[in-house]
Design a protein around this motif. Structure first.
Motif, PDB file in Angstrom:
ATOM      1  N   ASN A 185      16.527  11.726 -30.882  1.00  0.00           N
ATOM      2  CA  ASN A 185      16.212  11.756 -29.442  1.00  0.00           C
ATOM      3  C   ASN A 185      16.711  13.044 -28.799  1.00  0.00           C
ATOM      4  N   ASP A 186      17.938  13.445 -29.137  1.00  0.00           N
ATOM      5  CA  ASP A 186      18.484  14.697 -28.585  1.00  0.00           C
ATOM      6  C   ASP A 186      17.659  15.899 -29.041  1.00  0.00           C
ATOM      7  N   THR A 187      17.261  15.887 -30.297  1.00  0.00           N
ATOM      8  CA  THR A 187      16.497  17.012 -30.851  1.00  0.00           C
ATOM      9  C   THR A 187      15.106  17.084 -30.232  1.00  0.00           C
ATOM     10  N   ALA A 188      14.492  15.926 -30.024  1.00  0.00           N
ATOM     11  CA  ALA A 188      13.153  15.897 -29.416  1.00  0.00           C
ATOM     12  C   ALA A 188      13.181  16.519 -28.024  1.00  0.00           C
ATOM     13  N   ARG A 189      14.225  16.216 -27.269  1.00  0.00           N
ATOM     14  CA  ARG A 189      14.339  16.804 -25.926  1.00  0.00           C
ATOM     15  C   ARG A 189      14.494  18.315 -26.021  1.00  0.00           C
ATOM     16  N   ALA A 190      15.293  18.758 -26.982  1.00  0.00           N
ATOM     17  CA  ALA A 190      15.502  20.201 -27.136  1.00  0.00           C
ATOM     18  C   ALA A 190      14.223  20.918 -27.564  1.00  0.00           C
ATOM     19  N   LEU A 191      13.395  20.252 -28.366  1.00  0.00           N
ATOM     20  CA  LEU A 191      12.145  20.851 -28.836  1.00  0.00           C
ATOM     21  C   LEU A 191      11.002  20.700 -27.835  1.00  0.00           C
ATOM     22  N   GLY A 192      11.209  19.838 -26.839  1.00  0.00           N
ATOM     23  CA  GLY A 192      10.171  19.608 -25.848  1.00  0.00           C
ATOM     24  C   GLY A 192       9.027  18.752 -26.354  1.00  0.00           C
ATOM     25  N   VAL A 193       9.342  17.801 -27.247  1.00  0.00           N
ATOM     26  CA  VAL A 193       8.304  16.905 -27.769  1.00  0.00           C
ATOM     27  C   VAL A 193       8.660  15.460 -27.450  1.00  0.00           C
ATOM     28  N   GLN A 194       7.637  14.607 -27.479  1.00  0.00           N
ATOM     29  CA  GLN A 194       7.859  13.179 -27.294  1.00  0.00           C
ATOM     30  C   GLN A 194       8.206  12.564 -28.647  1.00  0.00           C
ATOM     31  N   LEU A 195       9.193  11.680 -28.661  1.00  0.00           N
ATOM     32  CA  LEU A 195       9.591  11.042 -29.909  1.00  0.00           C
ATOM     33  C   LEU A 195       9.154   9.580 -29.930  1.00  0.00           C
ATOM     34  N   VAL A 196       8.501   9.189 -31.005  1.00  0.00           N
ATOM     35  CA  VAL A 196       8.135   7.797 -31.238  1.00  0.00           C
ATOM     36  C   VAL A 196       8.931   7.314 -32.450  1.00  0.00           C
ATOM     37  N   VAL A 197       9.736   6.282 -32.270  1.00  0.00           N
ATOM     38  CA  VAL A 197      10.541   5.742 -33.356  1.00  0.00           C
ATOM     39  C   VAL A 197       9.822   4.529 -33.946  1.00  0.00           C
ATOM     40  N   LEU A 198       9.581   4.572 -35.251  1.00  0.00           N
ATOM     41  CA  LEU A 198       8.925   3.468 -35.939  1.00  0.00           C
ATOM     42  C   LEU A 198       9.831   2.953 -37.052  1.00  0.00           C
ATOM     43  N   GLU A 199       9.777   1.645 -37.297  1.00  0.00           N
ATOM     44  CA  GLU A 199      10.642   1.024 -38.284  1.00  0.00           C
ATOM     45  C   GLU A 199       9.827   0.394 -39.401  1.00  0.00           C
ATOM     46  N   ALA A 200      10.374   0.436 -40.607  1.00  0.00           N
ATOM     47  CA  ALA A 200       9.728  -0.185 -41.760  1.00  0.00           C
ATOM     48  C   ALA A 200      10.764  -0.513 -42.813  1.00  0.00           C
ATOM     49  N   ALA A 201      10.730  -1.745 -43.304  1.00  0.00           N
ATOM     50  CA  ALA A 201      11.653  -2.169 -44.360  1.00  0.00           C
ATOM     51  C   ALA A 201      10.910  -2.791 -45.529  1.00  0.00           C
ATOM     52  N   THR A 202       9.568  -2.853 -45.428  1.00  0.00           N
ATOM     53  CA  THR A 202       8.735  -3.386 -46.500  1.00  0.00           C
ATOM     54  C   THR A 202       7.511  -2.490 -46.648  1.00  0.00           C
ATOM     55  N   PRO A 203       6.830  -2.532 -47.789  1.00  0.00           N
ATOM     56  CA  PRO A 203       5.623  -1.720 -47.958  1.00  0.00           C
ATOM     57  C   PRO A 203       4.559  -2.000 -46.904  1.00  0.00           C
ATOM     58  N   SER A 204       4.376  -3.252 -46.533  1.00  0.00           N
ATOM     59  CA  SER A 204       3.372  -3.564 -45.510  1.00  0.00           C
ATOM     60  C   SER A 204       3.754  -2.989 -44.160  1.00  0.00           C
ATOM     61  N   GLU A 205       5.052  -2.932 -43.883  1.00  0.00           N
ATOM     62  CA  GLU A 205       5.498  -2.352 -42.618  1.00  0.00           C
ATOM     63  C   GLU A 205       5.324  -0.833 -42.618  1.00  0.00           C
ATOM     64  N   VAL A 206       5.400  -0.219 -43.800  1.00  0.00           N
ATOM     65  CA  VAL A 206       5.124   1.217 -43.894  1.00  0.00           C
ATOM     66  C   VAL A 206       3.652   1.476 -43.557  1.00  0.00           C
ATOM     67  N   ASP A 207       2.754   0.656 -44.104  1.00  0.00           N
ATOM     68  CA  ASP A 207       1.322   0.775 -43.777  1.00  0.00           C
ATOM     69  C   ASP A 207       1.107   0.656 -42.275  1.00  0.00           C
ATOM     70  N   ALA A 208       1.733  -0.356 -41.670  1.00  0.00           N
ATOM     71  CA  ALA A 208       1.565  -0.590 -40.235  1.00  0.00           C
ATOM     72  C   ALA A 208       2.127   0.565 -39.419  1.00  0.00           C
ATOM     73  N   ALA A 209       3.251   1.145 -39.876  1.00  0.00           N
ATOM     74  CA  ALA A 209       3.853   2.258 -39.140  1.00  0.00           C
ATOM     75  C   ALA A 209       2.919   3.463 -39.104  1.00  0.00           C
ATOM     76  N   PHE A 210       2.277   3.767 -40.205  1.00  0.00           N
ATOM     77  CA  PHE A 210       1.351   4.895 -40.228  1.00  0.00           C
ATOM     78  C   PHE A 210       0.106   4.609 -39.388  1.00  0.00           C
ATOM     79  N   ASP A 211      -0.336   3.364 -39.378  1.00  0.00           N
ATOM     80  CA  ASP A 211      -1.459   3.002 -38.499  1.00  0.00           C
ATOM     81  C   ASP A 211      -1.087   3.240 -37.041  1.00  0.00           C
ATOM     82  N   THR A 212       0.138   2.839 -36.683  1.00  0.00           N
ATOM     83  CA  THR A 212       0.618   3.037 -35.307  1.00  0.00           C
ATOM     84  C   THR A 212       0.739   4.522 -34.992  1.00  0.00           C
ATOM     85  N   ALA A 213       1.262   5.285 -35.937  1.00  0.00           N
ATOM     86  CA  ALA A 213       1.402   6.730 -35.718  1.00  0.00           C
ATOM     87  C   ALA A 213       0.043   7.374 -35.481  1.00  0.00           C
ATOM     88  N   ALA A 214      -0.956   6.961 -36.238  1.00  0.00           N
ATOM     89  CA  ALA A 214      -2.303   7.511 -36.058  1.00  0.00           C
ATOM     90  C   ALA A 214      -2.878   7.134 -34.697  1.00  0.00           C
TER      91      ALA A 214
END
Length: 327
Positions: A185-214
């Motif tokens: 969060n601190d780095t995103a502010r310094a770079l002037g970008v918006q940060l989206v935090v996504l969580e994944a602890a299973t393979p299916s959640e990794v798939d869902a995280a990339f779908d959300t990122a897209a």
């Protein structure tokens, strides 16, 4: 394959040994090697550990035995593995799987020496009270990996300067993730970008995280450290290519397999340092008297083939600074 290593490969289950073999090995000190990773993916680091242990005077099968316990990314197995090593009364536990492994070992024994590997500040993580004199039965090697989040974000921003939205993907079960979010969060502010935090602890959640990122039109993605993401690197590489999202990782393994770029500690160095401390403890030194060792070797690896597939031009200065460029 060494016989004891084979035991680790099959999950560390108890196996009945012939009486003669047990008698021969009882004269040797026994090191409990506890890892959240898999023996296949971490073979180079296990080799670095054994080599350094040999340099300290202890050769596996000759004057030291090693009990391997590999959780293969399943953190729930670590507790049972730790209890098993304590029950076997090993002489030292090499807790190489980060903060989670170290905490489980510490909860299981206050008498067996523990040498941990951790990417988090061990004082802030509550593993020790002092870097110089850890005290008790614990010492270890740290490379302060959480601090590397800022560096990885900055490096990725150099490659994708037009990315207005950046994602940090992490495992909520990993204790290093929460402090990594604060740094991000601190780095995103310094770079002037918006940060989206996504969580994944299973393979299916990794798939869902990339779908959300897209869906959120994320322009760049930082994958947090941890055993889970190293074991899922083939999935991460495939999803990054499918969604055309530039990603940076912690370990070189993902980049050599086809990921875009990585920046992180040279793990072989950390495992080597861990083994040297194990050797000193086997020779009689107390873990609490050994200061936390700082593994300071980091490397930047860039895969130019992947960059071209994503339509990216890596700045010459970054290529020049890279420790390895894969073409």
């Amino acid at each position: 394959m060494r016989r004891r290593e084979f035991i680790g490969f099959v999950g560390g289950a108890a196996i009945t040994w012939p009486v003669a073999a047990r008698t021969q090995q009882s004269a040797m000190p026994v090191v409990g090697f506890l890892s959240s990773q898999s023996p296949e993916g971490y073979a180079p680091y296990g080799a670095a550990f054994r080599q350094a242990l040999g340099e300290a005077g202890y050769v596996e099968g000759q004057n030291v035995a090693i009990e391997y316990r590999w959780a293969r990314g399943n953190l729930d197995q670590l507790s049972a593995f730790t209890a098993d090593l304590v029950r076997r009364r090993v002489d030292v536990i090499a807790a190489t799987g980060g903060v989670v492994t170290a905490r489980l070992a510490m909860a299981a024994t206050t008498s067996i020496p523990i040498v941990f590997n951790s990417g988090e500040d061990p004082v802030q993580a509550g593993l020790v009270t002092s870097l110089n004199r850890p005290g008790g039965n614990v010492t270890g090697v740290s490379w302060f990996n959480v601090e590397g989040v800022a560096k990885r974000m900055a490096l990725l921003h150099e490659v994708v300067p037009a990315a207005a939205v950046m994602t940090l993907l992490g495992n909520p079960k990993d204790p290093e993730f929460e402090p990594a979010v604060a740094v991000a969060n601190d780095t995103a502010r310094a770079l002037g970008v918006q940060l989206v935090v996504l969580e994944a602890a299973t393979p299916s959640e990794v798939d869902a995280a990339f779908d959300t990122a897209a869906q959120k039109r994320v322009g760049a993605l930082v994958v947090a450290s941890g055993a889970f993401f190293i074991n899922q690197r083939a999935q991460l590489i495939g999803l990054a290519a499918r969604h055309a999202i530039p990603c940076i990782y912690t370990g070189r393994e993902t980049v050599t397999d086809g990921g875009l770029m990585s920046y992180g500690n040279i793990l072989a160095d950390a495992y080597r340092r861990n083994a040297l401390y194990v050797g000193r403890i086997l020779k009689g030194e107390k873990p609490g008297d050994l200061p936390i060792d700082r593994s300071t070797k980091f490397e930047l690896v860039i895969n130019l083939k992947t960059a071209k597939a994503l339509g990216l031009t890596v700045p010459f200065g970054l290529l020049n600074a890279a420790d390895e460029v894969i073409e």
